[in-house]
Design a protein around this motif. Structure first.
Motif, mmCIF file in Angstrom:
data_model
loop_
_atom_site.group_PDB
_atom_site.id
_atom_site.type_symbol
_atom_site.label_atom_id
_atom_site.label_comp_id
_atom_site.label_asym_id
_atom_site.label_seq_id
_atom_site.Cartn_x
_atom_site.Cartn_y
_atom_site.Cartn_z
ATOM 1 N N ALA A 48 14.190 -4.967 9.270
ATOM 2 C CA ALA A 48 14.580 -6.327 9.643
ATOM 3 C C ALA A 48 15.707 -6.779 8.719
ATOM 4 C CB ALA A 48 13.389 -7.271 9.532
ATOM 5 N N GLU A 49 16.768 -7.316 9.335
ATOM 6 C CA GLU A 49 17.898 -7.814 8.564
ATOM 7 C C GLU A 49 17.500 -9.060 7.786
ATOM 8 O OE1 GLU A 49 22.382 -8.255 9.740
ATOM 9 O OE2 GLU A 49 21.245 -7.447 11.440
ATOM 10 N N ARG A 50 17.874 -9.104 6.531
ATOM 11 C CA ARG A 50 17.628 -10.263 5.661
ATOM 12 C C ARG A 50 18.927 -10.557 4.920
ATOM 13 N NH1 ARG A 50 13.786 -10.673 8.577
ATOM 14 N NH2 ARG A 50 11.613 -10.322 8.020
ATOM 15 N N GLY A 51 19.918 -11.067 5.677
ATOM 16 C CA GLY A 51 21.244 -11.295 5.101
ATOM 17 C C GLY A 51 21.903 -9.963 4.824
ATOM 18 N N ASP A 52 22.276 -9.714 3.568
ATOM 19 C CA ASP A 52 22.893 -8.435 3.206
ATOM 20 C C ASP A 52 21.847 -7.426 2.744
ATOM 21 O OD1 ASP A 52 22.282 -9.767 0.874
ATOM 22 O OD2 ASP A 52 24.143 -9.238 -0.158
ATOM 23 N N LYS A 53 20.574 -7.749 2.942
ATOM 24 C CA LYS A 53 19.468 -6.871 2.569
ATOM 25 C C LYS A 53 18.686 -6.480 3.817
ATOM 26 C CE LYS A 53 19.103 -9.095 -1.900
ATOM 27 N NZ LYS A 53 18.313 -9.933 -2.760
ATOM 28 N N THR A 54 17.770 -5.521 3.643
ATOM 29 C CA THR A 54 16.929 -5.071 4.746
ATOM 30 C C THR A 54 15.480 -5.048 4.285
ATOM 31 O OG1 THR A 54 18.701 -3.663 5.588
ATOM 32 C CG2 THR A 54 16.464 -3.163 6.348
ATOM 33 N N GLN A 55 14.623 -5.631 5.093
ATOM 34 C CA GLN A 55 13.185 -5.521 4.827
ATOM 35 C C GLN A 55 12.670 -4.312 5.591
ATOM 36 O OE1 GLN A 55 10.696 -8.981 5.307
ATOM 37 N NE2 GLN A 55 8.928 -7.709 5.752
ATOM 38 N N LEU A 56 12.122 -3.370 4.853
ATOM 39 C CA LEU A 56 11.556 -2.169 5.441
ATOM 40 C C LEU A 56 10.038 -2.326 5.415
ATOM 41 C CD1 LEU A 56 12.612 1.442 4.721
ATOM 42 C CD2 LEU A 56 10.233 0.818 4.719
ATOM 43 N N THR A 57 9.428 -2.294 6.587
ATOM 44 C CA THR A 57 7.977 -2.402 6.685
ATOM 45 C C THR A 57 7.430 -1.059 7.144
ATOM 46 O OG1 THR A 57 8.112 -4.750 7.206
ATOM 47 C CG2 THR A 57 6.058 -3.638 7.770
ATOM 48 N N PHE A 58 6.435 -0.593 6.447
ATOM 49 C CA PHE A 58 5.797 0.700 6.715
ATOM 50 C C PHE A 58 4.341 0.421 7.080
ATOM 51 C CE2 PHE A 58 3.393 4.430 5.378
ATOM 52 C CZ PHE A 58 4.156 5.481 5.840
ATOM 53 N N LYS A 61 -6.200 5.320 -2.736
ATOM 54 C CA LYS A 61 -5.370 6.490 -3.064
ATOM 55 C C LYS A 61 -4.177 6.581 -2.112
ATOM 56 C CE LYS A 61 -7.573 8.529 -6.485
ATOM 57 N NZ LYS A 61 -6.952 8.768 -7.777
ATOM 58 N N PHE A 62 -4.421 6.383 -0.809
ATOM 59 C CA PHE A 62 -3.333 6.437 0.168
ATOM 60 C C PHE A 62 -2.355 5.285 -0.020
ATOM 61 C CE2 PHE A 62 -5.359 9.811 2.523
ATOM 62 C CZ PHE A 62 -4.271 10.442 3.113
ATOM 63 N N THR A 63 -2.862 4.102 -0.342
ATOM 64 C CA THR A 63 -1.988 2.957 -0.568
ATOM 65 C C THR A 63 -1.035 3.250 -1.722
ATOM 66 O OG1 THR A 63 -3.630 1.419 0.300
ATOM 67 C CG2 THR A 63 -1.912 0.479 -1.110
ATOM 68 N N ARG A 64 -1.533 3.859 -2.776
ATOM 69 C CA ARG A 64 -0.682 4.212 -3.919
ATOM 70 C C ARG A 64 0.373 5.244 -3.511
ATOM 71 N NH1 ARG A 64 2.599 2.946 -7.292
ATOM 72 N NH2 ARG A 64 2.890 4.326 -9.042
ATOM 73 N N LEU A 65 0.008 6.213 -2.675
ATOM 74 C CA LEU A 65 0.984 7.197 -2.193
ATOM 75 C C LEU A 65 2.082 6.517 -1.378
ATOM 76 C CD1 LEU A 65 -1.341 10.159 -1.140
ATOM 77 C CD2 LEU A 65 -0.013 9.931 -3.254
ATOM 78 N N VAL A 66 1.701 5.552 -0.542
ATOM 79 C CA VAL A 66 2.683 4.817 0.262
ATOM 80 C C VAL A 66 3.619 4.027 -0.650
ATOM 81 C CG1 VAL A 66 2.966 2.912 1.919
ATOM 82 C CG2 VAL A 66 1.302 4.729 2.367
ATOM 83 N N ASP A 67 3.073 3.375 -1.678
ATOM 84 C CA ASP A 67 3.911 2.620 -2.611
ATOM 85 C C ASP A 67 4.933 3.533 -3.293
ATOM 86 O OD1 ASP A 67 2.645 0.244 -1.989
ATOM 87 O OD2 ASP A 67 1.334 0.276 -3.749
ATOM 88 N N SER A 124 -11.501 6.046 7.746
ATOM 89 C CA SER A 124 -10.354 5.393 8.385
ATOM 90 C C SER A 124 -9.463 4.761 7.330
ATOM 91 C CB SER A 124 -10.839 4.313 9.355
ATOM 92 O OG SER A 124 -11.588 4.902 10.393
ATOM 93 N N ILE A 125 -8.164 4.812 7.590
ATOM 94 C CA ILE A 125 -7.212 4.155 6.705
ATOM 95 C C ILE A 125 -6.333 3.231 7.531
ATOM 96 C CG2 ILE A 125 -7.150 5.985 4.959
ATOM 97 C CD1 ILE A 125 -4.433 6.845 6.183
ATOM 98 N N ALA A 126 -5.891 2.153 6.918
ATOM 99 C CA ALA A 126 -4.944 1.218 7.533
ATOM 100 C C ALA A 126 -4.159 0.586 6.391
ATOM 101 C CB ALA A 126 -5.671 0.161 8.343
ATOM 102 N N ILE A 127 -2.855 0.818 6.405
ATOM 103 C CA ILE A 127 -2.001 0.344 5.316
ATOM 104 C C ILE A 127 -0.748 -0.282 5.920
ATOM 105 C CG2 ILE A 127 -0.644 1.035 3.288
ATOM 106 C CD1 ILE A 127 -2.565 3.537 3.177
ATOM 107 N N GLU A 128 -0.364 -1.427 5.376
ATOM 108 C CA GLU A 128 0.919 -2.036 5.731
ATOM 109 C C GLU A 128 1.562 -2.516 4.440
ATOM 110 O OE1 GLU A 128 2.959 -5.683 8.237
ATOM 111 O OE2 GLU A 128 0.982 -4.964 8.853
ATOM 112 N N ARG A 129 2.763 -2.027 4.189
ATOM 113 C CA ARG A 129 3.500 -2.385 2.981
ATOM 114 C C ARG A 129 4.947 -2.662 3.373
ATOM 115 N NH1 ARG A 129 -0.403 -3.214 -0.682
ATOM 116 N NH2 ARG A 129 0.294 -2.103 -2.508
ATOM 117 N N SER A 130 5.585 -3.559 2.630
ATOM 118 C CA SER A 130 6.995 -3.869 2.856
ATOM 119 C C SER A 130 7.744 -3.798 1.538
ATOM 120 C CB SER A 130 7.163 -5.266 3.446
ATOM 121 O OG SER A 130 6.658 -5.323 4.743
#
Length: 166
Positions: free
Chosen positions: A101-111, A137-143, A4-10
């Motif tokens: 998610a809007e962060r002023g003039d930036k955007t937070q992208l959560t995967f 290994k999967f976390t590195r691919l997501v990064d 099983s894999i579970a990854i959350e990155r922003s």
């Protein structure tokens, strides 16, 4: 062996949400940035079969070619793209989401991604080590994917401004 894999990155992208939403509009282009993706096959509208190159380590004799299908759902109003696994396609069931998610003039992208990889060949002596190893290994691919995605967005032109009706 099932793993099983579970990854959350922003990642914060120095662009407005409207520009980052172009990821959703170019689904195939976005998916194609994922490392180790060997082949992407469109099965139906917004449904794709992923076939990935070998992930793992030949030295440890833990190597797996992941394949799975997913149906994608784009919701521009809530700034998210989600996907659900298509049963009995490939050797994995993977689901996930892209959220903006809007962060002023930036955007937070959560995967976020989670799921199960089936029939992973793992020698008996590595059974305890295999799940965290494969997760890593999967976390590195997501990064890498998020880095490539951010770079692509910074190179893309901004979306055309909407003209106001008179």
């Amino acid at each position: 062996m099932k793993v099983s894999i579970a990854i959350e990155r922003s990642i914060e992208i120095p662009a407005p949400v409207a520009k980052v939403q172009t990821l959703f509009k170019d689904l195939e282009g976005t998916i194609s940035r994922f490392p180790k993706l060997r082949k992407l096959t469109k099965l139906a509208d917004d449904t794709y079969l992923w076939e990935m190159g070998t992930i793992g380590s030949s030295i440890a004799n833990i190597a797996h070619e992941v394949s799975y299908a997913a149906k994608y759902n784009i919701d521009l109003k809530s700034n998210q793209l989600t996907w659900q696994p298509v049963p009995k396609k490939g050797n994995a069931n993977i689901e996930g989401a892209f959220k903006l998610a809007e962060r002023g003039d930036k955007t937070q992208l959560t995967f976020k991604v989670r799921g199960d990889l089936y029939d992973v060949p793992v020698p008996l002596m590595y059974r305890l080590l295999a799940p965290p190893f494969i997760q890593g290994k999967f976390t590195r691919l997501v990064d890498i994917f998020l880095e490539r995605t951010s770079e692509a967005l910074m190179q893309a032109p901004a979306p055309a401004a909407k003209r106001k009706a008179k």
